[in-house]
Design an enzyme around this catalytic site. Sequence first.
Site, mmCIF file in Angstrom:
data_model
loop_
_atom_site.group_PDB
_atom_site.id
_atom_site.type_symbol
_atom_site.label_atom_id
_atom_site.label_comp_id
_atom_site.label_asym_id
_atom_site.label_seq_id
_atom_site.Cartn_x
_atom_site.Cartn_y
_atom_site.Cartn_z
ATOM 1 N N GLU A 164 77.495 -46.267 28.221
ATOM 2 C CA GLU A 164 77.532 -46.475 29.669
ATOM 3 C C GLU A 164 76.767 -47.713 30.133
ATOM 4 O O GLU A 164 75.741 -47.604 30.828
ATOM 5 C CB GLU A 164 77.005 -45.229 30.397
ATOM 6 C CG GLU A 164 77.816 -43.985 30.092
ATOM 7 C CD GLU A 164 77.481 -42.812 31.005
ATOM 8 O OE1 GLU A 164 76.572 -42.943 31.855
ATOM 9 O OE2 GLU A 164 78.141 -41.768 30.896
ATOM 10 N N GLU A 354 82.139 -38.283 26.268
ATOM 11 C CA GLU A 354 81.383 -37.299 27.054
ATOM 12 C C GLU A 354 82.271 -36.729 28.153
ATOM 13 O O GLU A 354 83.053 -37.462 28.770
ATOM 14 C CB GLU A 354 80.159 -37.927 27.757
ATOM 15 C CG GLU A 354 79.008 -38.241 26.854
ATOM 16 C CD GLU A 354 77.816 -38.837 27.590
ATOM 17 O OE1 GLU A 354 77.602 -38.503 28.773
ATOM 18 O OE2 GLU A 354 77.113 -39.639 26.969
HETATM 19 C C1 BGP Z 1 75.862 -39.639 31.108
HETATM 20 C C2 BGP Z 1 74.851 -39.901 30.024
HETATM 21 C C3 BGP Z 1 74.311 -38.647 29.422
HETATM 22 C C4 BGP Z 1 74.103 -37.525 30.417
HETATM 23 C C5 BGP Z 1 75.280 -37.364 31.368
HETATM 24 C C6 BGP Z 1 75.030 -36.481 32.551
HETATM 25 O O1 BGP Z 1 75.793 -40.618 32.078
HETATM 26 O O2 BGP Z 1 75.414 -40.676 29.000
HETATM 27 O O3 BGP Z 1 73.162 -39.000 28.700
HETATM 28 O O4 BGP Z 1 72.940 -37.721 31.083
HETATM 29 O O5 BGP Z 1 75.629 -38.585 31.905
HETATM 30 O O6 BGP Z 1 75.712 -36.895 33.720
HETATM 31 P P1 BGP Z 1 75.107 -37.177 35.163
HETATM 32 O O7 BGP Z 1 74.798 -38.624 35.250
HETATM 33 O O8 BGP Z 1 76.240 -36.779 36.054
HETATM 34 O O9 BGP Z 1 73.893 -36.320 35.320
#
Ligand code: BGP
Length: 452
Positions: A164, A354
């Site tokens: 990301e 993810e």
């Molecule tokens: C992604 C990350 C993860 C995790 C996830 C949770 O952005 O790669 O490490 O944290 O998000 O999502 P959110 O940002 O919606 O909490």
Amino acid sequence: MRDDLEGVKWGAAIAAYQVEGGAASGGRSPSIWDTFSRKPGAVLRGDTGDVAAAVFENPGPMLDNAEWLGLDVLRVSISWSRLIPGGDGEVSEEGVAFYRHLFGELRSRNVTPVVTLYHWDLPQRLQDRGGWSSMETVEAFVEYVEKAVALFKDLVQDWVTINEPFCTAFHGHLSGLHAPGIRDEAVALRVALMQMKGHGDAVRAIRRVDPSARVGLAINLSDLEAASESDEDLQAYRTADLIENRLFLVSFSSGRLPDGLAEYFGEEVIAHALEEIDVSLASVPLDFIGLNYYEHNVISASQGKADTVVRGVRKLPVPEPRSANGVATRPDGFIRTLLRVSEAFPGVPVWVTENGIALHDYLDPSGLCNDIERVDYLDRHVEAVAEARRRGVNVEAYFHWCLMDTFEWSYGYQLKYGLLYVDFPTSRLIPKASAHHYRELIAQIRQPEPKG
Ligand code: BGP
């Protein structure tokens, strides 16, 4: 075996800082998240990843659960400051031993490790020398990548360069929600482009060290919709799409910056951000494109609470069903995003690196976590994968975020994404209803169709 899901690899994901703990053990040096989480107000209730799920101290239960689930693949990340505590230079033998153990044990349980090289935890020493806005960090990243691949190539075939890049750029350097907590738009754009350089250079480095490696990148894309047909809302929607999606999608896939960037940032900011960077080198042949999909947002021209990243934009509150942090549950958005990413990267297999939902999970009096919302989410998103495949998207793998509850960045320990409930004081792992469900789902999908 379900024809429409045949051959898909089923997995889950975790990231080093979010689960390892052992922040000061095994020679590890501080990362920017160790520093950031100590800043008053940066993380909910002052939580840190010092202990997290204690995977560094005791990886066994996590490994056993990954095997019990029947996962084909587990996406993990390397803590750069555990492997190379100085940021550059010498490798830590204890760091090497930990990751060799982790990857080897996964393989012996028939779970293939997929390894992310950068999941947000830059060694603090590199931040002190300018972090991602300095070319030194890009060079140190490539050196670290070369070392990691050389050290682990007998155990690891699949590498994700950067997780990301949008978040590192715009949450780490503009909204200030993530480490290192800088708030400067020009720096954020520079960091976006520096990661493009870092990714391209890293892919080339990996192929030099291990020509048989499979390499990809994990970008997060949102499914966006304009709140109305008004010129203002349509313009806001286009701007949000430019910064959140096209900046990364277009640059990584085509090697050129998307149109509209100069109007938004101004020529001077762009020229500075581009110093010593050739965006065409960010577009390198990949073995898979990783998509992290969470969000569907309805965008209006900003009136009232504005977006923390994109100027002139407001994200409207979403109706139910939504996650514990207010994110819409939209499998249709997932299908659209899968189609979009596969159109941008024609011929490149898509790995859902993810996808998951945050909930306020808890153990009920019987000691169980009955996360029925996640069970439903899993069903609907696995169906979305099947539908995208029917529409021609070559989805080869799906990694649920997250294998287990984590230190969830600025949300601390409040938000839970895990299939496994983590009792943080004891680091005991308890499969949630969703873990049992995912296990059965995977087994069912693999089951040969009864004859006759
Ligand atoms: C992604 C990350 C993860 C995790 C996830 C949770 O952005 O790669 O490490 O944290 O998000 O999502 P959110 O940002 O919606 O909490």
